[in-house]
Design an enzyme around this catalytic site. Structure first.
Site, PDB file in Angstrom:
ATOM      1  N   ASP A 159      -2.197  -1.142  10.147  1.00  0.00           N
ATOM      2  CA  ASP A 159      -2.449  -1.213   8.695  1.00  0.00           C
ATOM      3  C   ASP A 159      -3.041  -2.556   8.259  1.00  0.00           C
ATOM      4  OD1 ASP A 159      -1.412   1.277   8.163  1.00  0.00           O
ATOM      5  OD2 ASP A 159       0.604   0.538   7.701  1.00  0.00           O
ATOM      6  N   LYS A 167       0.849  -1.209   0.000  1.00  0.00           N
ATOM      7  CA  LYS A 167       0.000   0.000   0.000  1.00  0.00           C
ATOM      8  C   LYS A 167       0.880   1.253   0.000  1.00  0.00           C
ATOM      9  CE  LYS A 167       0.472   1.897   4.366  1.00  0.00           C
ATOM     10  NZ  LYS A 167       1.775   2.431   4.390  1.00  0.00           N
ATOM     11  N   ALA A 193       9.829  -0.334   4.493  1.00  0.00           N
ATOM     12  CA  ALA A 193       9.834   0.651   3.413  1.00  0.00           C
ATOM     13  C   ALA A 193       8.666   1.625   3.460  1.00  0.00           C
ATOM     14  CB  ALA A 193       9.826  -0.088   2.077  1.00  0.00           C
ATOM     15  N   GLY A 194       7.734   1.442   4.430  1.00  0.00           N
ATOM     16  CA  GLY A 194       6.540   2.297   4.466  1.00  0.00           C
ATOM     17  C   GLY A 194       5.489   1.833   3.484  1.00  0.00           C
TER      18      GLY A 194
HETATM   19  O1  C5P Z   1       0.420  -0.597  14.508  1.00  0.00           O
HETATM   20  P1  C5P Z   1       1.818  -0.722  14.006  1.00  0.00           P
HETATM   21  O2  C5P Z   1       2.578  -1.797  14.698  1.00  0.00           O
HETATM   22  O3  C5P Z   1       1.936  -0.787  12.547  1.00  0.00           O
HETATM   23  O4  C5P Z   1       2.543   0.642  14.417  1.00  0.00           O
HETATM   24  C1  C5P Z   1       3.936   0.780  14.452  1.00  0.00           C
HETATM   25  C2  C5P Z   1       4.287   1.943  15.357  1.00  0.00           C
HETATM   26  O5  C5P Z   1       3.818   3.166  14.779  1.00  0.00           O
HETATM   27  C3  C5P Z   1       3.616   1.882  16.727  1.00  0.00           C
HETATM   28  O6  C5P Z   1       4.434   1.231  17.631  1.00  0.00           O
HETATM   29  C4  C5P Z   1       3.440   3.326  17.094  1.00  0.00           C
HETATM   30  O7  C5P Z   1       4.644   3.816  17.658  1.00  0.00           O
HETATM   31  C5  C5P Z   1       3.277   4.043  15.756  1.00  0.00           C
HETATM   32  N1  C5P Z   1       1.862   4.316  15.430  1.00  0.00           N
HETATM   33  C6  C5P Z   1       1.194   5.330  16.099  1.00  0.00           C
HETATM   34  N2  C5P Z   1      -0.115   5.569  15.803  1.00  0.00           N
HETATM   35  C7  C5P Z   1      -0.754   4.863  14.840  1.00  0.00           C
HETATM   36  C8  C5P Z   1      -0.088   3.854  14.133  1.00  0.00           C
HETATM   37  C9  C5P Z   1       1.234   3.592  14.449  1.00  0.00           C
HETATM   38  O8  C5P Z   1       1.756   6.008  16.972  1.00  0.00           O
HETATM   39  N3  C5P Z   1      -2.037   5.138  14.592  1.00  0.00           N
END
Ligand code: C5P
Length: 318
Positions: A142, A11, A103-104
């Protein structure tokens, strides 16, 4: 033993706005997400041993619990212990990696989403898409989007999804410094340190701000399939912290823009940047120009098309 192969697309973020903090430590976001046809293939097979075996074609991908795909299988075993232990046994997962790592582009999230969908098929659980997305939200912000894919607004942590009309006429050129990985947690933490004074704190204002994206200009441009307008409205708040720390990402984004892109932006927390193009030929033209100007063998490029699917079934092998 039966086995399933699934396609797990990457994505990009057409829009990422950070609205405020949440009590769970995450951020309240307003995003517009888009799947593209750069995708991993995930093969899943039932095995008689009660364990998870993970394989990957990419040497840097971990094969233990630190891999979200492994944790997705663990979650299914915990949630459906009878199917796991008594009926079907363990699961062997093979990830054929095409999406660049860290990579985002949600590479880890989409693999995890495919494992949920694949185990649902293997164990004949018959879960609905929203049941799968509820499980997905336990794994990462995501992952629910990766299940359904296409073009969608995502709010909350990223798990509240509203589908938008398909944009599959657009192409994208992706560029990434091979050895440059940006930690998502670092990017958000840094953003909090620098910009939390401007966070919206009361729930009502947060909700109204999040709902504004539904009637915003970018959504309007998406409804009209107006590629030029869409490109002029790309936005990513995380660029405010990532680009100053990694000027080479900004240089690459500018190089793509100067090569004739409709618009360019960093995806998620980077380090991939993308450029929008109105056709495959336009994307090829941008790619050729940027390669001539950048002349750096450490940069990888891809061309992909927007796609309107999330996790897709490829085939079954008996
Ligand atoms: O949910 P995910 O593991 O993909 O998120 C990775 C990191 O990105 C989290 O540990 C958090 O620090 C940050 N994050 C956030 N707020 C979100 C999504 C991600 O602060 N809504």
């Amino acid at each position: 033993m039966r086995s399933y192969s699934l396609i797990a697309p990457a994505k990009i973020n057409l829009y990422l706005e950070i609205l405020g903090s949440r009590s769970d430590g995450y951020h309240e976001l307003a995003m517009i997400l888009q799947t593209i046809d750069l995708a991993d293939q995930i093969d899943l097979r039932s095995i008689s041993k009660d364990e998870i075996q993970l394989h990957c074609t990419h040497p840097e991908v971990p094969l233990d619990k630190s891999n979200l795909a492994y944790r997705a299988a663990e979650l299914m075993m915990k949630e459906f212990p009878q199917a796991f232990a008594h009926q079907y046994g363990g699961v062997e997962i093979t990830i054929h990696k095409q999406i660049p790592v860290a990579a985002g582009l949600a590479g880890g999230s989409t693999d995890a989403a495919a494992v949920l969908v694949g185990i649902d098929l293997l164990w004949k659980l018959g879960l609905t898409q929203s049941e799968l997305q509820e499980l997905a939200a336990k794994l990462g912000s995501d992952v629910p989007f990766c299940i359904s894919g296409g073009t969608a607004i995502a709010t909350g942590r990223g798990e509240n999804l509203s589908p938008l009309p398909d944009l599959d006429h657009l192409y994208v050129v992706l560029a990434k410094h091979r050895k440059l990985a940006v930690s998502t947690a670092w990017a958000y933490q840094n953003y909090r340190q620098q910009f939390s004074s401007s966070y919206i704190s009361d729930t009502e204002s947060l909700e109204s701000r999040a709902s504004r994206v539904h009637s915003g200009q970018l959504v309007n441009a998406i409804f009209h399939k107006d590629s030029v307008k869409i490109s002029s409205l790309l936005h990513n708040d995380l660029e405010r912290v990532v680009l100053p720390a990694y000027p080479q990402i900004l240089q690459l984004r500018e190089a793509l823009q100067n090569a004739g892109a409709l618009g360019s932006m960093m995806s998620g927390s980077g380090s991939t940047v993308f450029a929008l193009a109105e056709s495959n030929a336009h994307a090829q033209e941008i790619l050729e120009k940027v390669k001539l100007r950048v002349l750096n063998p450490e940069i990888d490029f891809w061309i992909a098309r927007f796609c309107n699917t999330g996790i897709r079934f490829l085939h079954t092998i008996y």
